[in-house]
Design a protein around this motif. Structure first.
Motif, PDB file in Angstrom:
ATOM      1  N   MET A 189       0.830  -1.191   0.000  1.00  0.00           N
ATOM      2  CA  MET A 189       0.000   0.000   0.000  1.00  0.00           C
ATOM      3  C   MET A 189       0.872   1.251   0.000  1.00  0.00           C
ATOM      4  O   MET A 189       0.625   2.203  -0.750  1.00  0.00           O
ATOM      5  CB  MET A 189      -0.941   0.004   1.212  1.00  0.00           C
ATOM      6  N   GLU A 190       1.917   1.245   0.825  1.00  0.00           N
ATOM      7  CA  GLU A 190       2.822   2.396   0.905  1.00  0.00           C
ATOM      8  C   GLU A 190       3.570   2.596  -0.409  1.00  0.00           C
ATOM      9  O   GLU A 190       3.771   3.725  -0.862  1.00  0.00           O
ATOM     10  CB  GLU A 190       3.815   2.202   2.052  1.00  0.00           C
ATOM     11  N   ALA A 191       3.955   1.484  -1.039  1.00  0.00           N
ATOM     12  CA  ALA A 191       4.663   1.578  -2.320  1.00  0.00           C
ATOM     13  C   ALA A 191       3.766   2.205  -3.386  1.00  0.00           C
ATOM     14  O   ALA A 191       4.235   2.989  -4.217  1.00  0.00           O
ATOM     15  CB  ALA A 191       5.130   0.196  -2.758  1.00  0.00           C
ATOM     16  N   GLU A 192       2.479   1.866  -3.369  1.00  0.00           N
ATOM     17  CA  GLU A 192       1.555   2.465  -4.332  1.00  0.00           C
ATOM     18  C   GLU A 192       1.391   3.959  -4.080  1.00  0.00           C
ATOM     19  O   GLU A 192       1.283   4.748  -5.018  1.00  0.00           O
ATOM     20  CB  GLU A 192       0.200   1.768  -4.276  1.00  0.00           C
ATOM     21  N   VAL A 193       1.389   4.335  -2.802  1.00  0.00           N
ATOM     22  CA  VAL A 193       1.287   5.756  -2.468  1.00  0.00           C
ATOM     23  C   VAL A 193       2.496   6.510  -3.003  1.00  0.00           C
ATOM     24  O   VAL A 193       2.373   7.582  -3.604  1.00  0.00           O
ATOM     25  CB  VAL A 193       1.166   5.951  -0.940  1.00  0.00           C
ATOM     26  N   GLU A 194       3.695   5.952  -2.792  1.00  0.00           N
ATOM     27  CA  GLU A 194       4.916   6.604  -3.266  1.00  0.00           C
ATOM     28  C   GLU A 194       4.939   6.690  -4.785  1.00  0.00           C
ATOM     29  O   GLU A 194       5.351   7.704  -5.358  1.00  0.00           O
ATOM     30  CB  GLU A 194       6.151   5.840  -2.761  1.00  0.00           C
ATOM     31  N   ALA A 195       4.492   5.631  -5.439  1.00  0.00           N
ATOM     32  CA  ALA A 195       4.503   5.608  -6.898  1.00  0.00           C
ATOM     33  C   ALA A 195       3.537   6.629  -7.489  1.00  0.00           C
ATOM     34  O   ALA A 195       3.729   7.094  -8.619  1.00  0.00           O
ATOM     35  CB  ALA A 195       4.149   4.216  -7.397  1.00  0.00           C
ATOM     36  N   SER A 196       2.488   6.966  -6.729  1.00  0.00           N
ATOM     37  CA  SER A 196       1.494   7.908  -7.237  1.00  0.00           C
ATOM     38  C   SER A 196       1.894   9.368  -7.041  1.00  0.00           C
ATOM     39  O   SER A 196       1.271  10.264  -7.617  1.00  0.00           O
ATOM     40  CB  SER A 196       0.145   7.677  -6.548  1.00  0.00           C
TER      41      SER A 196
END
Length: 254
Positions: free
Chosen positions: A225-232
Protein backbone atom coordinates in the motif's frame (compact mmCIF):
# COMPACT_ATOMS: atom_id res chain seq x y z
CA UNK A 1 -22.89 3.16 -1.86
CA UNK A 2 -21.87 0.71 -4.53
CA UNK A 3 -19.91 1.94 -7.54
CA UNK A 4 -17.98 -1.16 -8.68
CA UNK A 5 -18.63 -4.86 -8.24
CA UNK A 6 -17.46 -8.33 -9.21
CA UNK A 7 -19.09 -11.38 -10.87
CA UNK A 8 -16.83 -14.43 -10.79
CA UNK A 9 -19.11 -17.42 -10.13
CA UNK A 10 -19.73 -19.86 -12.98
CA UNK A 11 -22.86 -19.01 -15.03
CA UNK A 12 -24.33 -22.45 -14.27
CA UNK A 13 -23.92 -21.90 -10.53
CA UNK A 14 -25.62 -18.50 -10.67
CA UNK A 15 -28.45 -19.90 -12.77
CA UNK A 16 -29.05 -22.62 -10.20
CA UNK A 17 -28.96 -20.15 -7.30
CA UNK A 18 -31.22 -17.51 -8.85
CA UNK A 19 -33.46 -19.89 -10.77
CA UNK A 20 -33.82 -18.06 -14.07
CA UNK A 21 -34.83 -19.84 -17.28
CA UNK A 22 -32.09 -18.67 -19.66
CA UNK A 23 -28.66 -20.30 -19.82
CA UNK A 24 -26.33 -17.35 -20.52
CA UNK A 25 -22.62 -17.96 -20.88
CA UNK A 26 -20.62 -14.95 -19.75
CA UNK A 27 -16.98 -14.46 -18.65
CA UNK A 28 -16.00 -13.48 -15.10
CA UNK A 29 -15.89 -9.73 -14.51
CA UNK A 30 -13.57 -8.25 -11.89
CA UNK A 31 -14.33 -4.55 -12.25
CA UNK A 32 -17.93 -3.90 -13.31
CA UNK A 33 -18.62 -0.16 -13.57
CA UNK A 34 -21.60 2.17 -14.08
CA UNK A 35 -23.05 2.55 -17.62
CA UNK A 36 -21.95 -1.01 -18.47
CA UNK A 37 -24.51 -3.77 -19.18
CA UNK A 38 -25.01 -5.91 -16.07
CA UNK A 39 -27.11 -9.03 -15.34
CA UNK A 40 -30.49 -8.55 -13.69
CA UNK A 41 -32.87 -11.28 -12.52
CA UNK A 42 -36.58 -10.40 -12.72
CA UNK A 43 -39.97 -12.07 -12.87
CA UNK A 44 -42.06 -12.00 -16.04
CA UNK A 45 -45.24 -14.04 -16.56
CA UNK A 46 -44.62 -15.94 -13.35
CA UNK A 47 -41.08 -17.07 -14.18
CA UNK A 48 -37.61 -15.73 -13.41
CA UNK A 49 -35.55 -14.42 -16.30
CA UNK A 50 -32.02 -13.14 -16.89
CA UNK A 51 -31.69 -9.73 -18.59
CA UNK A 52 -28.81 -7.39 -19.35
CA UNK A 53 -29.49 -3.78 -18.35
CA UNK A 54 -27.48 -0.59 -18.28
CA UNK A 55 -26.22 0.22 -14.79
CA UNK A 56 -27.67 3.69 -14.22
CA UNK A 57 -31.43 3.98 -13.90
CA UNK A 58 -33.28 6.23 -16.34
CA UNK A 59 -36.93 6.93 -15.37
CA UNK A 60 -39.47 6.60 -18.16
CA UNK A 61 -40.45 10.29 -17.87
CA UNK A 62 -36.96 11.61 -18.71
CA UNK A 63 -36.97 13.58 -21.96
CA UNK A 64 -33.22 13.81 -22.64
CA UNK A 65 -30.86 11.29 -20.96
CA UNK A 66 -27.91 13.60 -21.57
CA UNK A 67 -29.40 16.10 -19.13
CA UNK A 68 -30.27 13.58 -16.41
CA UNK A 69 -28.06 12.51 -13.51
CA UNK A 70 -26.79 8.92 -13.64
CA UNK A 71 -28.64 7.03 -10.88
CA UNK A 72 -26.51 4.01 -10.02
CA UNK A 73 -27.84 3.72 -6.45
CA UNK A 74 -31.26 4.17 -4.80
CA UNK A 75 -31.39 5.05 -1.10
CA UNK A 76 -33.68 2.65 0.78
CA UNK A 77 -34.97 5.43 3.05
CA UNK A 78 -36.42 7.49 0.19
CA UNK A 79 -37.39 5.05 -2.59
CA UNK A 80 -41.09 5.39 -1.74
CA UNK A 81 -41.03 9.18 -2.24
CA UNK A 82 -38.40 9.88 -4.90
CA UNK A 83 -40.02 10.33 -8.35
CA UNK A 84 -37.25 8.29 -9.99
CA UNK A 85 -37.91 5.21 -7.81
CA UNK A 86 -41.42 5.30 -6.33
CA UNK A 87 -42.97 3.34 -9.20
CA UNK A 88 -40.07 0.89 -9.61
CA UNK A 89 -40.06 -0.12 -5.93
CA UNK A 90 -43.69 -1.21 -6.30
CA UNK A 91 -43.61 -2.90 -9.70
CA UNK A 92 -40.05 -3.41 -10.96
CA UNK A 93 -37.79 -5.04 -8.38
CA UNK A 94 -34.88 -7.20 -9.49
CA UNK A 95 -31.73 -8.96 -8.27
CA UNK A 96 -28.18 -8.43 -9.50
CA UNK A 97 -25.95 -11.51 -9.12
CA UNK A 98 -22.50 -10.68 -7.75
CA UNK A 99 -19.60 -12.12 -5.78
CA UNK A 100 -18.51 -8.95 -4.02
CA UNK A 101 -17.95 -5.25 -4.47
CA UNK A 102 -15.37 -2.53 -3.92
CA UNK A 103 -15.44 0.39 -1.53
CA UNK A 104 -12.95 3.22 -0.99
CA UNK A 105 -11.93 4.45 2.46
CA UNK A 106 -10.14 7.72 3.11
CA UNK A 107 -6.77 7.04 4.76
CA UNK A 108 -4.27 9.87 5.35
CA UNK A 109 -5.81 12.02 2.67
CA UNK A 110 -5.98 9.31 0.00
CA UNK A 111 -8.61 6.74 -0.96
CA UNK A 112 -7.72 3.10 -0.37
CA UNK A 113 -9.88 0.50 -2.19
CA UNK A 114 -11.17 -2.57 -0.37
CA UNK A 115 -12.78 -5.72 -1.75
CA UNK A 116 -15.87 -6.79 0.21
CA UNK A 117 -17.53 -10.21 -0.02
CA UNK A 118 -19.64 -12.60 2.02
CA UNK A 119 -17.57 -14.16 4.79
CA UNK A 120 -18.63 -17.64 3.64
CA UNK A 121 -17.57 -16.91 0.05
CA UNK A 122 -21.06 -17.51 -1.38
CA UNK A 123 -22.49 -15.35 -4.21
CA UNK A 124 -24.87 -12.57 -3.29
CA UNK A 125 -27.85 -10.81 -4.84
CA UNK A 126 -28.03 -7.02 -4.80
CA UNK A 127 -31.50 -5.56 -4.40
CA UNK A 128 -32.23 -3.64 -7.60
CA UNK A 129 -34.88 -1.39 -9.16
CA UNK A 130 -35.25 -1.16 -12.92
CA UNK A 131 -37.02 0.93 -15.55
CA UNK A 132 -37.35 0.79 -19.32
CA UNK A 133 -36.78 4.17 -20.95
CA UNK A 134 -38.42 4.81 -24.33
CA UNK A 135 -36.90 7.46 -26.58
CA UNK A 136 -38.66 9.77 -29.04
CA UNK A 137 -37.57 7.60 -31.97
CA UNK A 138 -38.99 4.41 -30.50
CA UNK A 139 -35.72 3.18 -29.02
CA UNK A 140 -35.85 1.40 -25.65
CA UNK A 141 -33.22 1.06 -22.94
CA UNK A 142 -33.48 -1.19 -19.88
CA UNK A 143 -31.77 0.50 -16.93
CA UNK A 144 -31.17 -0.44 -13.29
CA UNK A 145 -29.98 0.91 -9.93
CA UNK A 146 -28.72 -0.88 -6.82
CA UNK A 147 -30.57 -0.21 -3.55
CA UNK A 148 -28.37 0.97 -0.67
CA UNK A 149 -28.91 1.28 3.08
CA UNK A 150 -27.06 2.82 6.03
CA UNK A 151 -24.08 0.64 6.94
CA UNK A 152 -24.12 -1.58 10.03
CA UNK A 153 -21.71 -1.40 12.92
CA UNK A 154 -18.89 -3.26 11.17
CA UNK A 155 -19.01 -2.11 7.53
CA UNK A 156 -19.44 1.51 8.59
CA UNK A 157 -15.68 1.45 9.19
CA UNK A 158 -15.30 1.54 5.39
CA UNK A 159 -18.28 3.63 4.27
CA UNK A 160 -21.52 4.94 5.74
CA UNK A 161 -23.64 3.11 3.14
CA UNK A 162 -23.78 -0.45 1.81
CA UNK A 163 -25.62 -2.19 -1.03
CA UNK A 164 -28.71 -4.07 0.12
CA UNK A 165 -28.22 -7.81 -0.34
CA UNK A 166 -31.16 -10.20 -0.45
CA UNK A 167 -30.84 -13.67 1.07
CA UNK A 168 -31.78 -16.59 -1.24
CA UNK A 169 -34.63 -17.45 1.12
CA UNK A 170 -36.10 -13.99 0.38
CA UNK A 171 -35.56 -13.94 -3.41
CA UNK A 172 -39.20 -14.79 -4.15
CA UNK A 173 -40.46 -12.26 -1.64
CA UNK A 174 -38.35 -9.44 -3.12
CA UNK A 175 -39.14 -10.28 -6.76
CA UNK A 176 -42.89 -10.69 -6.26
CA UNK A 177 -44.47 -7.45 -7.49
CA UNK A 178 -47.98 -8.69 -8.24
CA UNK A 179 -49.27 -6.16 -5.72
CA UNK A 180 -48.49 -2.47 -5.32
CA UNK A 181 -48.11 -3.02 -1.58
CA UNK A 182 -44.48 -2.85 -0.44
CA UNK A 183 -44.83 -3.32 3.32
CA UNK A 184 -43.66 -6.92 2.96
CA UNK A 185 -40.33 -5.98 1.33
CA UNK A 186 -39.45 -2.88 3.36
CA UNK A 187 -37.74 -4.93 6.12
CA UNK A 188 -35.46 -6.50 3.45
CA UNK A 189 -33.89 -3.14 2.60
CA UNK A 190 -31.40 -3.19 5.46
CA UNK A 191 -27.68 -3.58 6.03
CA UNK A 192 -26.25 -7.09 6.41
CA UNK A 193 -25.78 -8.48 9.88
CA UNK A 194 -22.48 -7.84 11.63
CA UNK A 195 -19.94 -10.49 10.66
CA UNK A 196 -21.79 -11.52 7.49
CA UNK A 197 -19.21 -9.81 5.25
CA UNK A 198 -15.41 -9.75 5.19
CA UNK A 199 -13.03 -7.38 3.42
CA UNK A 200 -9.37 -6.64 2.66
CA UNK A 201 -7.39 -3.86 0.95
CA UNK A 202 -6.60 -4.27 -2.74
CA UNK A 203 -4.46 -2.51 -5.31
CA UNK A 204 -5.41 0.93 -6.61
CA UNK A 205 -5.31 -0.68 -10.07
CA UNK A 206 -9.05 -1.14 -9.54
CA UNK A 207 -9.43 2.63 -9.91
CA UNK A 208 -9.05 2.23 -13.68
CA UNK A 209 -12.11 0.65 -15.30
CA UNK A 210 -9.87 -0.75 -18.05
CA UNK A 211 -8.23 -3.06 -15.49
CA UNK A 212 -10.41 -6.18 -15.29
CA UNK A 213 -8.47 -9.23 -14.09
CA UNK A 214 -8.34 -11.58 -11.10
CA UNK A 215 -5.28 -9.81 -9.66
CA UNK A 216 -7.60 -7.00 -8.54
CA UNK A 217 -9.04 -9.26 -5.84
CA UNK A 218 -5.72 -10.10 -4.19
CA UNK A 219 -5.11 -8.60 -0.74
CA UNK A 220 -2.13 -6.26 -0.48
CA UNK A 221 0.15 -5.68 2.50
CA UNK A 222 0.84 -2.41 4.30
CA UNK A 223 4.21 -2.26 2.53
CA UNK A 224 2.55 -2.66 -0.88
CA UNK A 225 0.00 0.00 0.00
CA UNK A 226 2.82 2.40 0.90
CA UNK A 227 4.66 1.58 -2.32
CA UNK A 228 1.55 2.46 -4.33
CA UNK A 229 1.29 5.76 -2.47
CA UNK A 230 4.92 6.60 -3.27
CA UNK A 231 4.50 5.61 -6.90
CA UNK A 232 1.49 7.91 -7.24
CA UNK A 233 3.37 10.99 -5.99
CA UNK A 234 4.46 13.45 -8.69
CA UNK A 235 8.14 13.16 -9.54
CA UNK A 236 10.43 16.15 -8.98
CA UNK A 237 11.93 17.54 -12.17
CA UNK A 238 15.68 18.10 -11.84
CA UNK A 239 16.96 20.88 -14.08
CA UNK A 240 20.20 19.94 -15.79
CA UNK A 241 22.90 22.57 -16.25
CA UNK A 242 23.81 23.29 -19.85
CA UNK A 243 27.54 23.53 -20.55
CA UNK A 244 28.49 27.01 -21.74
CA UNK A 245 25.21 28.59 -20.72
CA UNK A 246 24.99 31.84 -18.85
CA UNK A 247 23.76 29.96 -15.77
CA UNK A 248 26.27 27.23 -14.98
CA UNK A 249 24.57 26.19 -11.78
CA UNK A 250 27.28 27.70 -9.58
CA UNK A 251 25.24 30.61 -8.29
CA UNK A 252 27.35 33.28 -10.01
CA UNK A 253 26.57 36.88 -9.09
CA UNK A 254 27.79 38.25 -12.47
Amino acid sequence: MCGRFVITSAPAALRQLFGYIEQPNFPPRYNVAPTQPIPVVLVENGARHFRLMRWGLLPSWVKDPREFTLLINARSETVLEKPAFKNAIRRRRGLIPADGYYEWKAIDGRKQPFFIRRADGEPLGFAALFETWAGPNGEELDTVAIVTAPAGEDLVALHDRVPVTISPRDFERWLDSRSDEVDDVLPLMAAPRSGEFAWHPVSTRVNRVANDDDQLLLPISAEEMEAEVEASKPKRTVRKAVVGSADDGQGSLF
